[in-house]
Scaffold this motif. Structure first.
Motif, PDB file in Angstrom:
ATOM      1  N   GLU A  25       0.841  -1.188   0.000  1.00  0.00           N
ATOM      2  CA  GLU A  25       0.000   0.000   0.000  1.00  0.00           C
ATOM      3  C   GLU A  25       0.879   1.242   0.000  1.00  0.00           C
ATOM      4  O   GLU A  25       1.907   1.268   0.674  1.00  0.00           O
ATOM      5  CB  GLU A  25      -0.919   0.006   1.233  1.00  0.00           C
ATOM      6  N   PRO A  26       0.468   2.273  -0.723  1.00  0.00           N
ATOM      7  CA  PRO A  26      -0.722   2.373  -1.566  1.00  0.00           C
ATOM      8  C   PRO A  26      -0.476   2.012  -3.022  1.00  0.00           C
ATOM      9  O   PRO A  26      -1.368   2.119  -3.847  1.00  0.00           O
ATOM     10  CB  PRO A  26      -1.059   3.860  -1.459  1.00  0.00           C
ATOM     11  N   ALA A  27       0.723   1.565  -3.352  1.00  0.00           N
ATOM     12  CA  ALA A  27       1.104   1.437  -4.754  1.00  0.00           C
ATOM     13  C   ALA A  27       0.674   0.125  -5.393  1.00  0.00           C
ATOM     14  O   ALA A  27       0.520   0.039  -6.604  1.00  0.00           O
ATOM     15  CB  ALA A  27       2.619   1.582  -4.891  1.00  0.00           C
ATOM     16  N   GLY A  28       0.504  -0.938  -4.588  1.00  0.00           N
ATOM     17  CA  GLY A  28       0.247  -2.253  -5.140  1.00  0.00           C
ATOM     18  C   GLY A  28       1.527  -2.922  -5.591  1.00  0.00           C
ATOM     19  O   GLY A  28       2.608  -2.320  -5.576  1.00  0.00           O
ATOM     20  N   PRO A  29       1.448  -4.207  -6.017  1.00  0.00           N
ATOM     21  CA  PRO A  29       2.636  -4.899  -6.504  1.00  0.00           C
ATOM     22  C   PRO A  29       3.221  -4.180  -7.712  1.00  0.00           C
ATOM     23  O   PRO A  29       2.495  -3.542  -8.483  1.00  0.00           O
ATOM     24  CB  PRO A  29       2.109  -6.281  -6.904  1.00  0.00           C
ATOM     25  N   VAL A  30       4.538  -4.307  -7.877  1.00  0.00           N
ATOM     26  CA  VAL A  30       5.162  -3.724  -9.062  1.00  0.00           C
ATOM     27  C   VAL A  30       5.056  -4.660 -10.252  1.00  0.00           C
ATOM     28  O   VAL A  30       5.365  -4.281 -11.378  1.00  0.00           O
ATOM     29  CB  VAL A  30       6.643  -3.365  -8.805  1.00  0.00           C
TER      30      VAL A  30
END
Length: 330
Positions: free
Chosen positions: A175-180
């Motif tokens: 969080e907050p980006a999510g998996p790459v």
């Protein structure tokens, strides 16, 4: 013809290497060589060397272990390894991953993985996670991403990943980006590239300076805080409520501590930026920053503690510590 990719696997123990019986519980007994041998598909991906670096539950690992591990990974890269994989218990994967992200300044992928279901259980996920980790470690798409956590066919940046469930194989979230990225049929898909990596050169000869982690709660008065300097702590990270708030009584004690050691303000929520200029009541983020606390930016408490621990170990001064948080992760 031999494989052109070489991967160094370092086993630290944990669930992925645990065996035993249901009555006494499982313990880490499988070596790195055992783990690799149990996944024959790896031989079609890369030439792998396995080292049993440690053999313990991940809660027993120390910062000294991780600094030494980083040096071993550096040596593997200097010897021609295309990537490195670290297997360990999932309890502290997020801390190991972030430490390696800060300690290593390399383009080669460094992948940390583990398992939620030990090898004695139906549906043990360790072999699949190890295979996926090796596939990411040899992927050109993963170069330059820093340290990664690969588990459940998802690729997470070490800076963001957190363990969020005690048992679920889908426990890891970013969080907050999510998996790459993720893996599909053994192919590595990278869809995001984090920016703003930071490198902290730390030698195994440097002396550790312990950093305390303190969580604020309703009705708390912070009575244990004045004891920290006498116990030998060199810094403190506060997991504050909400956007960066503590009771007023705690704020008074934190101000006194901030005059003696670096005190970093994070949030116990585990996600989102620590606020800087929204609330102005006593114990709010504006008040605490004014009292000398350093906002952690996007880092949660565990990662802020790791960053501060390495900065102190490297002998970083107060102004540089503040800049590391406010500019590097603010």
């Amino acid at each position: 013809m031999g494989l052109s990719k070489r991967v160094a696997v370092f086993s630290l123990g944990g669930t992925i290497s645990s065996t035993g019986d249901s009555a006494a519980g499982v313990t880490p007994t499988l070596t790195g060589e055992d783990l690799v041998r149990d996944v024959p598909q790896i031989s079609g991906v890369a030439e792998v060397s396995a080292t049993s670096f440690r053999q313990m539950s991940s809660g027993e690992l120390t910062l000294d272990d991780l600094v030494e591990l980083a040096a071993e990974i550096e040596a593997a890269f200097a010897s021609g390894a295309s990537g490195a994989v670290v297997t360990q218990g999932t309890d502290t994967i997020e801390e190991t991953g972030f430490a390696l992200d800060l300690l290593l300044d390399r383009e080669e992928p460094v992948v940390v993985t583990g398992a939620m279901r030990n090898p004695t259980l139906p549906g043990a996920d360790g072999p699949a996670n190890l295979l996926a980790a090796v596939q990411v470690a040899v992927s050109g798409a993963a170069r330059g991403l820093g340290a990664l956590v690969v588990i459940n066919d998802e690729v997470h940046a070490a800076r963001f990943v957190r363990k969020t469930h005690t048992q679920s194989p889908a426990t890891f979230r970013s969080e907050p980006a999510g998996p790459v990225g993720w893996l599909a049929e053994g192919r590595v898909r990278i869809v995001q590239r984090p920016v703003g990596r930071r490198h902290i050169p730390v030698s195994v000869e440097y002396t550790a300076r312990p950093v305390a982690l303190y969580t604020a709660s309703l009705g708390d008065d912070g009575r244990v805080l004045p004891e920290l300097p006498g116990l030998g702590y060199g810094g403190l990270v506060v997991e504050a409520m909400g956007g960066g708030h503590v009771p007023e009584a705690v704020a008074d004690r934190l101000e006194l501590l901030a005059a003696q050691m670096p005190v970093v303000l994070s949030s116990r929520t585990g996600s989102g930026d620590v606020l800087r200029k929204t609330y102005g009541f006593p114990g709010s983020e504006i008040d605490l920053i004014g009292r000398g606390l350093i906002p952690s930016g996007t880092l949660d408490g565990l990662k802020a503690r790791m960053l501060l621990s390495l900065l102190l170990r490297a002998g970083t001064g107060p102004d540089e510590i503040r800049s590391a948080f406010c500019e590097g992760f603010g």
